[in-house]
Design an enzyme around this catalytic site. Sequence first.
Site: not given
Length: 838
Positions: A15, A490, A724, A728
């Site tokens: 649990c 972008d 990409d 970036d």
Amino acid sequence: MSEKTLEFSIGGMHCAACSSRIERVVGALPEVASVSVSLADNSARLALSAPLPREEAAALIVETVANLGFSARLVEAASGGVSESALRWEERRAAQGEELARRRRELIPAFAFALPLLVLSMGEMLGMPLPALISPARSPLGFALAQLALCLPVLWSGRRFFMLGLPALRRGTPTMDSLVALGTGAAFLFSLWNTVLLALPPGAGHGLPPGGAHALAEAAGGGAAGGGSAGVWDMFFGAGHAMHGVELYFESAAVVIALVSLGKYLEARSRLHTSEAMKGLLDLAPETALRVTSSPPLSSPAEEIPLAAVRVGDVLLIRPGGRIPVDGVVLEGASAVDESMLTGESMPVEKGPGDPLAGGSMNRQGVLAMRAERVGADTVLARIVRLVQEAQGSKAPIAGMADRVSLYFVPAVMAMAFAAGLFWWVHGGSGAFALRIFVSVMVIACPCAMGLATPMSIMVATGRGAQLGALFKNGQALEQSSRINAMVFDKTGTLTLGRPSLAAVLPLGGIPGSQGGKRAAASSPASSGPGHGAPLDVSGEERENFLLRIAASLESSSEHPLARALVRGAQERGLAPMPVENFLAVPGRGVSGTVLMENGPVPAAVGNTAFAREHAGTDGGLEGMLAARAALGQTPVILLLEGAPAAVFAIADPVREEAAGVVRRLAGMGIESVMLTGDNRLTAESVARTAGISRVIAEVLPEGKERAVASLQGRGRVVGMVGDGVNDAPALARADVGFAMSGGIDVAVETGDVALMRQGLGTVVTALELGRATMRNIRENLFWAFAYNVVGIPFAAGVFYFFGGPALSPMLAGAAMALSSVSVVSNALRLRFFKAAG
């Protein structure tokens, strides 16, 4: 997995109280920086804060967990790639199967004896005559002994509740098993004591009413006179049994054990379905490969070897209909390869010598010979599998609330059960009714539902995301993706196809006073064809080729998409690159160097408009040319020779067909789209208009992109960034959720929070919709888990009975507890069928 990161398989958790207790105690160790314990897949992942040897750290964790009453086994980092992951998955699947079989074996005798016991205890209330030997009216002792005989096998089949729950209670770490053990144990012992009293002769005392067992029998018989459906209602919702003159709760103890066991069995069976997506990924890799050791490979004999035996440099034979075993490159042959399971590209891709191959893709037609370049854990498929496994064991921030509640839930329930029982005992209720209340409260409480609410949904959602081409790194990315209200794109390779091509070469005139120009002018046009240093004062194609060759020579050392477009344009015209000295790259601007031409060195530079303005300035005519090209959606790149503009190269990169539709779908979800690019503003605005984006941030360097994302966040926006994964990277890291475009099957899985495997922008919307669907699913689970306890516990405690309503039977409390976890798991499994809208 790094040396400071350890993963353990945890045994004995039943649990959320179990997982929360382990997480709290292990997390408090000074050697542990962070820990995450998953109840859904019985695992723990932790990061060490001290430079402790791996073996010593593992021993410390194993001992700590063992002191809590659980087991821990160190899981070694996978080094054998998909084949090893598949073996571990099969082992885990086998263990789950054994657990399910064990629960089934326990369940059969539990119901085989609990159901007759229930019928026996309710028989005369239903008007069903019982033999005199076991009739409560004629032989109360026989009636009690028959119930005892039927109850004992049920308790034996459910002995694990007592074997696990009572030691946990003794250690001060009570669990769900402790609640079941205490509740059913109290009911059994109370009934057993009353059975002993029934065996005593009349008048022996011990709290029996005058007349002893015979008086009890008469009371029981009077209760039976009502019979029929009223007796059934009283059995489940009344103040007590119609037979409560005999004060027996054997049937409650037995039925509760049986029902809770049924719930655990159904829960375990449902959990088997949560790993189906992982099985689909693991099945992509073949178990063996065909290795060739002689030449030519297509006509040489091949030996079959295990996948784990493939090494870098091995030459492998791929027959039609066979799966590519590892990542590599085609050496011989031609075929069409189905990469849909990895990229979502439905059409097979033509492959020939020199083309890359990804492990897991399917060879459809011809025979291929390939060289293995990445094997084992380094293949794309192995990295995807590892990413999904880590995500399935992670937690979303929303799980923190449930974990904190679960940690104190069981002790709080025990306290409420004792308080409720004491209240009814003191305020006029009988001891039997007080016990009934105590047992009902203990049994109905279920921390499992709270503990499973989040991890089960994350396990199913991350697996489903992998099937749909969206690889979530963790549960936090899933949760954050559901809150995004600004999506930053972008331009190159994201909104556009990422395959820019040279659209035009526009010469700008000679370079007065340039030695390079003088040398070129002195050359004879007749002896200077393309690629041989054509003079600057000639016109037409020769002049274009001369300028393009210089630019391509400079850009041949750059990996920027625009640079590659210039290089490909030169190659298509048959222009060979020239050597370059003093090469210098200015990120986000351009490149410069000295091109070693046949007639002597020429200082040159290639860059964007900002680069040209900074180094040479521009005039009205050039600015007009740049604006005209930008208005067409083409990116102008400028060549400088000895500091003066010499040519403009127009680079075209078509906008993705689906871009406008994706932007509209995002707008429908309440998400603003923003373009963020280093390209010039006119080009960016042209692309943005085509894609339907109104907000454009252009002419920014990589670090400027990161600041732009931070600025959006500073205005209260939850920002997603699609890029990409290379140029970036700063913006992807700054965004609340970074979406890394794959650009093909070799996805940059190390960058961003979500890796988008499939071509196109549609997967971005799929990921966002899956994130929202997952959070809705988690909130539903948490709502029902908390609502169940908020309503169920007061009901079991007799609050409604106090105001004239019904009281809850322990049997119905046990049934409710059993179904609560099953309902949560079943609701989470609905995510297996998630489909993106539109």
